[in-house]
Design an enzyme around this catalytic site. Structure first.
Site, PDB file in Angstrom:
ATOM      1  CE  LYS A  52       1.117   1.179   0.782  1.00 26.38           C
ATOM      2  NZ  LYS A  52       1.066   0.420  -0.331  1.00 26.38           N
ATOM      3  CD  GLN A  96       2.614  -0.312  -3.786  1.00 26.42           C
ATOM      4  OE1 GLN A  96       2.730  -0.627  -2.440  1.00 26.42           O
ATOM      5  NE2 GLN A  96       1.699   0.515  -4.245  1.00 26.42           N
ATOM      6  CG  ASP A 119      -2.153  -4.693   0.372  1.00 27.77           C
ATOM      7  OD1 ASP A 119      -2.400  -3.610   0.980  1.00 27.77           O
ATOM      8  OD2 ASP A 119      -1.247  -4.642  -0.310  1.00 27.77           O
TER       9      ASP A 119
END
Ligand code: NAD
Length: 289
Positions: A52, A96, A119
């Protein structure tokens, strides 16, 4: 059989994003800034975060990684989230997952500002997405829809089986595929670990999206000819012939199923790269570019 080439499409999207960033930075605007919080040293999570961050560099974003020891307390993590929420130089950030067991994942997700939730996991964004309002859409389902759209796969009126009901993949993609939109309008069945007659359902499905995390679960005898198969699964399987000691395997027995499928995503090179591309797209939106 046609390959749904997520790697290629993700490169196209990245190139579009890069051009958009260049256009805006030439006007003197600051580039988008994506931050990531990582707790612990899980190998897969480290790999995902690194790709990422690398992708941010490729498209001209600024990125920051906040990497914490696995023993960080829930309170410390929540304080960091509050800090990122009020940091005007950070447009969006991700935490994460999975988090260690002593940290309440839902509490953490709920603390993320919905405006920076690239997200798309915050209940406010999830709710908006479910009702078809403009919102951050979770990156993996967003990537699947984008792939379907760019390959112009017809979904309207088709039967779609989604296997797996997680909040990050299965449930949101089941909602998107059933929505009244050009690349939705499918009749969706959401299967999970308590589904009894999966093979009956899978054999009649026009589209199968598999997100359960069991290597090569979907076999050729479970699908009909002409099916469109989207394999979300990523499992590391021991393989001593590989330098890393493992290989990445999807949920689908590619060898067998590809012989019957009209379209199929490979693993790796299918949904994975699309997920990162859509995270970048969500960040572009957070920056209002
Ligand atoms: P999860 O691990 O949270 O849940 C798995 C789901 O599968 C559950 O809903 C469960 O009910 C269902 N399931 C388990 N066994 C089943 C069975 N026998 N029949 C039917 N359903 C069954 O799911 P997740 O976090 O969505 O992850 C699924 C897979 O997708 C994993 O391999 C993960 O690594 C991968 N993943 C990939 C990406 C990507 O970018 N490609 C992104 C997220 C997750």
């Amino acid at each position: 059989m046609n390959i749904l080439d997520g790697k290629k499409i993700s490169l196209d999207i990245k190139s579009e994003i890069k051009n958009c960033v260049l256009k805006n930075t030439k006007k003197g605007l600051r580039p988008p800034h994506l931050a990531a919080i990582l707790v612990g040293n899980d190998g897969a999570s480290l790999t995902y975060i690194n790709s990422k961050i690398k992708s941010c560099d490729e498209v001209g974003y600024k990125s920051s990684l906040y990497h914490y020891n696995i023993k960080i307390s829930e309170q410390e993590l929540l304080e960091k989230i509050d800090e990122l929420n009020s940091n005007e130089k950070i447009d969006g950030y991700i935490v994460q997952l999975p988090l260690p067991k002593h940290i309440n994942q839902n509490k953490v997700i709920n603390r993320i500002s919905p405006l920076k939730d690239v997200d798309g996991f915050h209940p406010q964004n999830f709710g908006s997405m479910s009702q078809g309002f403009d919102s951050f859409i979770p990156a993996t389902p967003h990537g699947i829809i984008e792939l379907i759209e760019r390959y112009e796969i017809k979904t309207s009126g088709k039967s779609c089986l989604v296997i797996g009901r997680s909040n990050i993949v299965g449930r949101p993609i089941s909602i998107l595929m059933s929505q009244k939109s050009k690349f939705g309008n499918a009749t969706v069945t959401l299967a999970h670990s308590n589904t009894k007659n999966l093979i009956e359902i899978s054999k009649s499905a026009d589209i199968i999206i598999s997100a359960l995390g069991i290597p090569e679960f979907l076999k050729s005898n479970m699908v009909k000819k002409g099916v469109v198969v989207i394999d979300v699964g990523i499992t590391r399987v021991k393989d001593l012939t590989k330098k890393k000691g493992y290989k990445i395997v999807g949920d689908v027995d590619f060898e067998g199923v590809s012989k019957k499928a009209s379209y199929i995503t490979p693993v790796p090179g299918g949904v994975g790269p699309m997920t990162i591309a859509m995270l970048l797209k969500n960040t572009l939106r957070a920056r209002n570019f």
